[in-house]
Enzyme design. Structure first.
Site, PDB file in Angstrom:
ATOM      1  N   SER A  55       0.838  -1.191   0.000  1.00 12.90           N
ATOM      2  CA  SER A  55       0.000   0.000   0.000  1.00 12.90           C
ATOM      3  C   SER A  55       0.877   1.247   0.000  1.00 12.90           C
ATOM      4  O   SER A  55       1.920   1.282   0.659  1.00 12.90           O
ATOM      5  CB  SER A  55      -0.888   0.031   1.245  1.00 12.90           C
ATOM      6  OG  SER A  55      -1.787  -1.034   1.269  1.00 12.90           O
ATOM      7  N   THR A 108      -3.787   2.025   2.137  1.00  9.84           N
ATOM      8  CA  THR A 108      -4.259   3.340   1.702  1.00  9.84           C
ATOM      9  C   THR A 108      -5.722   3.498   2.044  1.00  9.84           C
ATOM     10  O   THR A 108      -6.167   4.582   2.432  1.00  9.84           O
ATOM     11  CB  THR A 108      -4.036   3.512   0.196  1.00  9.84           C
ATOM     12  OG1 THR A 108      -2.646   3.371  -0.096  1.00  9.84           O
ATOM     13  CG2 THR A 108      -4.514   4.879  -0.277  1.00  9.84           C
ATOM     14  N   HIS A 152     -10.954  -2.973  -4.150  1.00  7.54           N
ATOM     15  CA  HIS A 152     -10.904  -3.806  -5.343  1.00  7.54           C
ATOM     16  C   HIS A 152     -12.297  -4.081  -5.910  1.00  7.54           C
ATOM     17  O   HIS A 152     -13.139  -3.209  -5.992  1.00  7.54           O
ATOM     18  CB  HIS A 152     -10.147  -5.101  -5.069  1.00  7.54           C
ATOM     19  CG  HIS A 152      -8.723  -4.896  -4.663  1.00  7.54           C
ATOM     20  ND1 HIS A 152      -7.948  -3.879  -5.138  1.00  7.54           N
ATOM     21  CD2 HIS A 152      -7.939  -5.584  -3.790  1.00  7.54           C
ATOM     22  CE1 HIS A 152      -6.744  -3.946  -4.601  1.00  7.54           C
ATOM     23  NE2 HIS A 152      -6.708  -4.965  -3.776  1.00  7.54           N
TER      24      HIS A 152
END
Length: 278
Positions: A55, A108, A152
């Site tokens: 990340s 993140t 995602h």
């Protein structure tokens, strides 16, 4: 050479050519597929793999032996993390004191969530529960947690779990900064030829775009039972111009995220310009 990245469609699409010996001059790779929470942990170790996906939020903790590469990662617009609940009437303020599932405390997604809650949730949320991202929506659906932070392909499938969107953190970030969202970074050992490795990854991205059918079986094999339609939507969203080259907008997005988070005391301060290693 050891490389670690997730089994998600954007990563397998990007690295297909490199993994399968289709990039001239690139070495044979020893591949491990791992959740982002695992790679964020590996990044702090001096004996970690030569190349891996982490990340962007984990960069301040990455071991000094690692450098950020300007390609192969995930940035973009309209692709931010979502906060989901199983209560259509829930408001952001109602998250105060609640139990929230997140995919990684150094992701993140979680960093954006903390910046957002600082503005929107007086008093802050309650317990944070870290779990693999594919377990989060079932946990929210079944009432094991009050809300879930998802990433995602979940943005394409959360409705099938009967869940409601509380907020799209990507929209919030883009409206606030007019910048893309920096999600996943590719890092490599500084002792390696970073220019050469970056070129190999960039060639792998370009091969994937030029030969989209070539990676289909490989991508679907690791797609965690996603439909071909959802898999393609995932690739279309997360594999974009920033996958080939961060560019000025990409670096500006990374600097904005890490700079804001450091100012809020959420992450250690780092020399942002040092991320440009060339």
């Amino acid at each position: 050479m050891k490389i670690v990245f997730s089994p998600c469609p954007n990563d397998t699409f990007i690295f297909h050519a490199l993994v399968h010996g289709l990039v001239p001059g690139a070495p044979k790779l020893d591949v491990t597929y791992a959740d982002i929470d695992i790679t964020n942990t590996l990044a702090v170790q001096p004996d970690g793999p030569e190349i891996m996906k982490i990340s962007y939020a984990a960069l301040p903790w990455a071991h000094p032996d690692y450098a950020l590469l300007p390609c192969g990662g995930a940035l973009g617009r309209g692709c931010g993390p979502l906060v989901l609940t199983n209560d259509q009437a829930m408001t952001p303020a109602a998250l105060a004191g609640k139990r929230v599932a997140v995919p990684s405390e150094r992701s993140t997604a979680y960093l954006l969530f903390r910046l957002w809650t600082a503005q929107q949730v007086p008093g802050g949320v309650g317990e944070i529960v870290v779990m693999p991202f594919h377990e989060i929506m079932p946990a929210v659906r079944d009432g094991l947690v009050d809300a879930g932070l998802v990433i995602h392909e979940a943005r394409f499938t959360y409705q099938t779990y009967g869940l409601s969107l509380l907020t799209d953190l990507g929209n919030w970030w883009e409206e606030d900064t007019n910048l893309p969202i920096p999600l996943g970074a590719i890092i490599a050992k500084r002792s390696l030829n970073l220019t050469e490795i970056s070129n190999w990854i960039r060639q792998s991205v370009e091969y994937a775009w030029a030969n989209p059918e070539a990676s289909r079986d490989y991508v679907m094999c690791h797609a965690q039972e996603l439909s071909p339609e959802v898999t393609q939507a995932h690739i279309d969203l997360y594999v974009n111009e920033f996958s080939a080259n961060l560019g000025e907008d990409g670096y500006a997005a990374v600097f904005a995220l890490l700079g804001r988070a450091a100012k809020e005391g959420l992450i250690p301060e780092i020399d942002l310009e040092s991320l440009r290693w060339r």
